[in-house]
Design a protein around this motif. Structure first.
Motif, PDB file in Angstrom:
ATOM      1  N   THR A  53      27.054 179.704  58.348  1.00  0.00           N
ATOM      2  CA  THR A  53      27.324 179.220  59.700  1.00  0.00           C
ATOM      3  C   THR A  53      28.801 178.897  59.812  1.00  0.00           C
ATOM      4  OG1 THR A  53      25.107 178.263  59.883  1.00  0.00           O
ATOM      5  CG2 THR A  53      26.757 177.507  61.453  1.00  0.00           C
ATOM      6  N   LEU A  54      29.490 179.568  60.730  1.00  0.00           N
ATOM      7  CA  LEU A  54      30.896 179.290  60.996  1.00  0.00           C
ATOM      8  C   LEU A  54      30.985 178.183  62.042  1.00  0.00           C
ATOM      9  CD1 LEU A  54      32.218 182.955  61.147  1.00  0.00           C
ATOM     10  CD2 LEU A  54      32.718 181.287  59.364  1.00  0.00           C
ATOM     11  N   ILE A  55      31.798 177.159  61.768  1.00  0.00           N
ATOM     12  CA  ILE A  55      31.869 175.977  62.617  1.00  0.00           C
ATOM     13  C   ILE A  55      33.334 175.693  62.947  1.00  0.00           C
ATOM     14  CG2 ILE A  55      31.305 173.517  62.791  1.00  0.00           C
ATOM     15  CD1 ILE A  55      29.202 173.963  60.596  1.00  0.00           C
ATOM     16  N   PRO A  56      33.656 175.410  64.210  1.00  0.00           N
ATOM     17  CA  PRO A  56      35.050 175.042  64.550  1.00  0.00           C
ATOM     18  C   PRO A  56      35.481 173.780  63.808  1.00  0.00           C
ATOM     19  CG  PRO A  56      33.757 175.467  66.528  1.00  0.00           C
ATOM     20  CD  PRO A  56      32.788 175.417  65.388  1.00  0.00           C
ATOM     21  N   ILE A  57      36.744 173.728  63.437  1.00  0.00           N
ATOM     22  CA  ILE A  57      37.260 172.573  62.703  1.00  0.00           C
ATOM     23  C   ILE A  57      37.295 171.345  63.602  1.00  0.00           C
ATOM     24  CG2 ILE A  57      39.311 171.594  61.606  1.00  0.00           C
ATOM     25  CD1 ILE A  57      39.948 174.385  60.583  1.00  0.00           C
ATOM     26  N   SER A  58      36.726 170.261  63.121  1.00  0.00           N
ATOM     27  CA  SER A  58      36.848 168.952  63.766  1.00  0.00           C
ATOM     28  C   SER A  58      36.729 167.900  62.677  1.00  0.00           C
ATOM     29  CB  SER A  58      35.772 168.739  64.834  1.00  0.00           C
ATOM     30  OG  SER A  58      34.503 168.527  64.243  1.00  0.00           O
ATOM     31  N   ASN A  59      37.417 166.815  62.853  1.00  0.00           N
ATOM     32  CA  ASN A  59      37.408 165.753  61.852  1.00  0.00           C
ATOM     33  C   ASN A  59      36.001 165.209  61.637  1.00  0.00           C
ATOM     34  OD1 ASN A  59      38.561 164.079  59.974  1.00  0.00           O
ATOM     35  ND2 ASN A  59      39.577 162.735  61.440  1.00  0.00           N
TER      36      ASN A  59
END
Length: 347
Positions: free
Chosen positions: A223-229
């Motif tokens: 699963t590719l996930i956008p970067i977020s803290n």
């Protein structure tokens, strides 16, 4: 009290640490941030007053640095001009998290500063180094952001001015779980290279944090996930293990959470090779690069790796207090010259 906090924006670790430190720093006075660099993927929730493209590192797609792009982005004339105009003299304390422009500004204007952060720990000869010597890399670590005094952060207290990593509050308070997936952040590789390698590993789910995707994308067991803290932090808390580079913040958090950890240092980046040497003391698995046999390394790692957990000797409050006390010490001794000499180098 007025505090200037210079933050290196190459990568996400410096910004993430700055956001964690900000409430503590603001207890001592007004804080302005100088953000220097142009390739972080996090939105900085910081009181940024000054910005610069700085001197940034850029990565290719296969685990190394993009030297051509770094050369194209370099402008010594711009850097010198920005150093001359950065008003470091207006602040009571200057904290510098590895920014060369602030170091040059302080040297030109004879303003003392505190070198603060992970790279500051390399001012000590006791801090672990790579077995592969790199004179240029060593000079960069010691001279890129010279300061009057240093507060270093590292996995262990290798010297008297080195303190524990700054761990995010939500990780400190977390109840770690094991939901079976592996959290992956390899910014120095393209998504295509990472996904292709992970597809060969059957029966394991991977959550890959990507600087390219805008929303989650499922590709088989990946699963590719956008970067977020927040998203990355929650993925780590619930992960079985973590695969990442040999930076500082993410490995420190993984060790604190007692997660299995596999690191791939960025090729050509001496600091990461030194971090990898230090991480071996925690039984962390380190491999050079993604190859056709990468899946075999991952399978072996999952079966055999047990890390030594990271024990914090200092709280975030203690570290900030020490940084402020160090900055105030310059004011107590006005007759002494504390400004850094950016041209000196000690072997």
């Amino acid at each position: 009290m007025k505090i200037l906090y210079a933050v290196q924006a190459t990568g996400n670790g410096h910004i993430s640490r700055a956001m964690e430190l900000m409430p503590y720093l603001q207890q001592y006075g007004e804080v302005d941030v100088f953000l220097s660099g142009s390739n972080s993927n996090l939105q900085p929730n910081l009181p940024v007053k000054y910005r610069s493209n700085g001197l940034s590192l850029f990565y290719g797609n296969t685990g190394g640095l993009d030297y051509w792009r770094m050369w194209k982005e370099l402008s010594l004339k711009r850097i010198w001009q920005e150093a001359k105009t950065l008003p470091v003299e207006k602040y009571d304390i200057v904290l510098n998290d590895f920014d060369s422009i602030t170091a040059i500004a302080c040297a030109l204007k004879k303003v003392p500063s505190v070198g603060f952060g992970h790279q500051a720990s390399f001012q000590s000869k006791h801090t672990p180094r790579s077995l592969k010597k790199d004179i240029a890399g060593e000079i960069v670590l010691q001279r890129y952001a010279r300061a009057s005094a240093y507060i270093g952060l590292h996995f262990q207290q290798y010297d008297d001015f080195i303190y524990s990593p700054v761990i995010k509050e939500n990780i400190l308070k977390a109840d770690p779980k094991n939901n079976g997936h592996i959290t992956v952040y390899l910014s120095h590789y393209s998504d295509e290279v990472v996904v292709q390698a992970l597809h060969k590993i059957q029966g394991i789910r991977f959550e890959v944090f990507s600087k390219k995707v805008k929303q989650q994308e499922r590709k088989g067991n990946v699963t590719l996930i956008p970067i977020s803290n927040e998203g990355f932090t929650q993925s780590m808390i619930q992960a079985h293990g973590i695969i990442t580079g040999a930076g500082f913040e993410t490995p420190a958090e993984a060790l604190y959470l007692n997660k299995q950890l596999l690191c791939l240092p960025i090729r050509g980046q001496y600091e990461q090779l030194c971090n990898a040497a230090a991480l071996k003391d925690f039984n962390v698995s380190v491999i050079d690069k993604i190859t056709n046999e990468f899946y075999l390394h991952v399978e072996s790692w999952l079966q055999n790796s047990v890390v030594k957990p990271l024990i914090l000797s200092h709280s975030t409050y203690d570290i900030v207090q020490k940084a402020i006390e160090t900055g105030r010490s310059f004011q107590k001794n006005p007759e002494q010259e504390f400004f850094p000499d950016i041209f000196s180098y000690q072997k």
